[in-house]
Design a protein around this motif. Structure first.
Motif, mmCIF file in Angstrom:
data_model
loop_
_atom_site.group_PDB
_atom_site.id
_atom_site.type_symbol
_atom_site.label_atom_id
_atom_site.label_comp_id
_atom_site.label_asym_id
_atom_site.label_seq_id
_atom_site.Cartn_x
_atom_site.Cartn_y
_atom_site.Cartn_z
ATOM 1 N N ARG A 233 0.856 -1.186 0.000
ATOM 2 C CA ARG A 233 0.000 0.000 0.000
ATOM 3 C C ARG A 233 0.895 1.239 0.000
ATOM 4 O O ARG A 233 1.544 1.527 1.010
ATOM 5 C CB ARG A 233 -0.913 0.011 1.224
ATOM 6 C CG ARG A 233 -1.834 1.241 1.279
ATOM 7 C CD ARG A 233 -2.757 1.271 0.073
ATOM 8 N NE ARG A 233 -3.469 2.517 -0.065
ATOM 9 C CZ ARG A 233 -4.701 2.737 0.428
ATOM 10 N NH1 ARG A 233 -5.310 1.786 1.109
ATOM 11 N NH2 ARG A 233 -5.294 3.886 0.229
ATOM 12 N N PRO A 234 0.975 1.930 -1.131
ATOM 13 C CA PRO A 234 1.817 3.128 -1.210
ATOM 14 C C PRO A 234 1.389 4.167 -0.164
ATOM 15 O O PRO A 234 0.206 4.428 0.010
ATOM 16 C CB PRO A 234 1.567 3.643 -2.632
ATOM 17 C CG PRO A 234 1.083 2.443 -3.391
ATOM 18 C CD PRO A 234 0.293 1.653 -2.400
ATOM 19 N N ILE A 235 2.353 4.730 0.522
ATOM 20 C CA ILE A 235 2.099 5.767 1.511
ATOM 21 C C ILE A 235 2.784 7.048 1.057
ATOM 22 O O ILE A 235 3.987 7.050 0.764
ATOM 23 C CB ILE A 235 2.626 5.371 2.910
ATOM 24 C CG1 ILE A 235 2.008 4.052 3.371
ATOM 25 C CG2 ILE A 235 2.330 6.484 3.918
ATOM 26 C CD1 ILE A 235 0.528 4.113 3.613
ATOM 27 N N LYS A 236 2.027 8.118 0.996
ATOM 28 C CA LYS A 236 2.571 9.389 0.554
ATOM 29 C C LYS A 236 3.316 10.077 1.691
ATOM 30 O O LYS A 236 2.813 10.181 2.800
ATOM 31 C CB LYS A 236 1.448 10.296 0.048
ATOM 32 C CG LYS A 236 1.938 11.647 -0.478
ATOM 33 C CD LYS A 236 0.772 12.488 -0.949
ATOM 34 C CE LYS A 236 1.254 13.852 -1.457
ATOM 35 N NZ LYS A 236 0.129 14.692 -1.908
ATOM 36 N N LEU A 237 4.531 10.528 1.397
ATOM 37 C CA LEU A 237 5.318 11.293 2.365
ATOM 38 C C LEU A 237 5.104 12.779 2.086
ATOM 39 O O LEU A 237 5.476 13.283 1.020
ATOM 40 C CB LEU A 237 6.805 10.944 2.262
ATOM 41 C CG LEU A 237 7.754 11.778 3.136
ATOM 42 C CD1 LEU A 237 7.460 11.551 4.610
ATOM 43 C CD2 LEU A 237 9.204 11.445 2.819
ATOM 44 N N VAL A 238 4.497 13.461 3.029
ATOM 45 C CA VAL A 238 4.243 14.897 2.892
ATOM 46 C C VAL A 238 5.461 15.660 3.425
ATOM 47 O O VAL A 238 5.865 15.464 4.577
ATOM 48 C CB VAL A 238 2.975 15.316 3.660
ATOM 49 C CG1 VAL A 238 2.741 16.821 3.516
ATOM 50 C CG2 VAL A 238 1.768 14.537 3.156
#
Length: 276
Positions: A15-20
């Motif tokens: 599950r790709p997790i976006k790094l803000v």
């Protein structure tokens, strides 16, 4: 689950997790502090969507070329505080290896699936029968009687109170614990329940106790990443001249017995008591 009222947890392999990323290198130190403080507060208010996910958020705040703040937020349904230390340890080790141009091989840990399989093998009917017998005759109640409180207002707010306990009292309690072979946890649970009993003028009191939920019979359960912790009831019935130290021994024995069935959910125990 909308069709049959049953919830299912789906664990994706990936599950790709976006790094803000927030770059504050051109912002003053005072403004940086304010941004970080406000950002943390807002992050706490941002709820997770259990239907869509992801149930984990990653944020990186750059203060200067060599100083960053990393914020990791997650829903408790994916892991509890017990195993979060393992996640942090792996993160630090991965990062340290990356900086040194090396590879990090994480420790081999059991899968949460093994716990689900273990759970399926448990005799739930025997567990429910135990809790039904343990709580038999108990009627849920409110323990704090407003008549004994000076302030009877219905308004309230969440707050914390710090109390300094004299070192002599701490030493005395520790001595009682060692001499009587009672854990400090059992002593404090009994003291708290006794206080509620006096405040409510009730002989019988039931409080909740948090347990790790990691079964010793499941090999490696103490290293698995996932949600295990649970709350189970502890029942107290005080007599007029009760010896609290001796009674704490009984509570400790009862609690250890109850832990055999700590996998029963809070919702199932509420059903036993007829609570919604």
């Amino acid at each position: 689950y909308r069709r049959n009222d049953l919830f299912f947890q789906i664990v994706l392999k990936e599950r790709p997790i976006k790094l803000v990323v927030h770059d504050l290198t051109k912002v003053s130190s005072s403004d940086q502090q304010k941004f970080v403080s406000d950002y943390k507060k807002q992050d706490l208010l941002n709820k997770f969507d259990l239907e869509k996910g992801p149930l984990l958020r990653l944020s990186l705040i750059k203060l200067d070329e060599n100083k960053h703040i990393f914020i990791l937020s997650f829903h408790v349904i994916i892991m509890d505080g017990w195993c979060f230390a393992f996640v942090l340890s792996d993160f630090y080790n991965y990062y340290s290896a990356f900086v040194k141009g090396m590879k990090y091989k994480p420790l081999s840990r059991g899968s949460y699936e093994s716990y689900v399989d273990w759970l399926r093998d448990q005799d739930i009917q025997t567990a429910l029968k135990y809790w039904g017998s343990y709580l038999n005759g108990f009627t849920p109640q409110t323990y704090v009687n407003r008549d004994v409180l000076k302030d009877t207002t219905t308004d309230y707010q969440v707050d914390s109170v710090n109390i300094n306990i004299p070192a002599s009292l701490v030493t005395h309690v520790n001595e009682i614990s060692k001499k009587s072979r009672i854990t400090l946890n059992s002593l404090f649970q009994t003291a708290w329940a006794y206080t509620l009993s006096k405040l409510s003028s009730k002989d019988t009191v039931v409080i909740g106790a948090t347990v790790s939920g990691r079964p010793p019979s499941l090999e490696g359960s103490d290293q698995i990443i996932g949600l295990f912790f649970n709350d189970i009831p502890i029942r107290f019935k005080f007599t007029e001249n009760v010896d609290l130290v001796e009674y704490s021994k009984k509570i400790q024995i009862d609690f250890n017995t109850s832990r055999q069935y700590e996998y029963v959910t809070n919702a199932q125990i509420k059903d036993i008591l007829g609570l919604k």
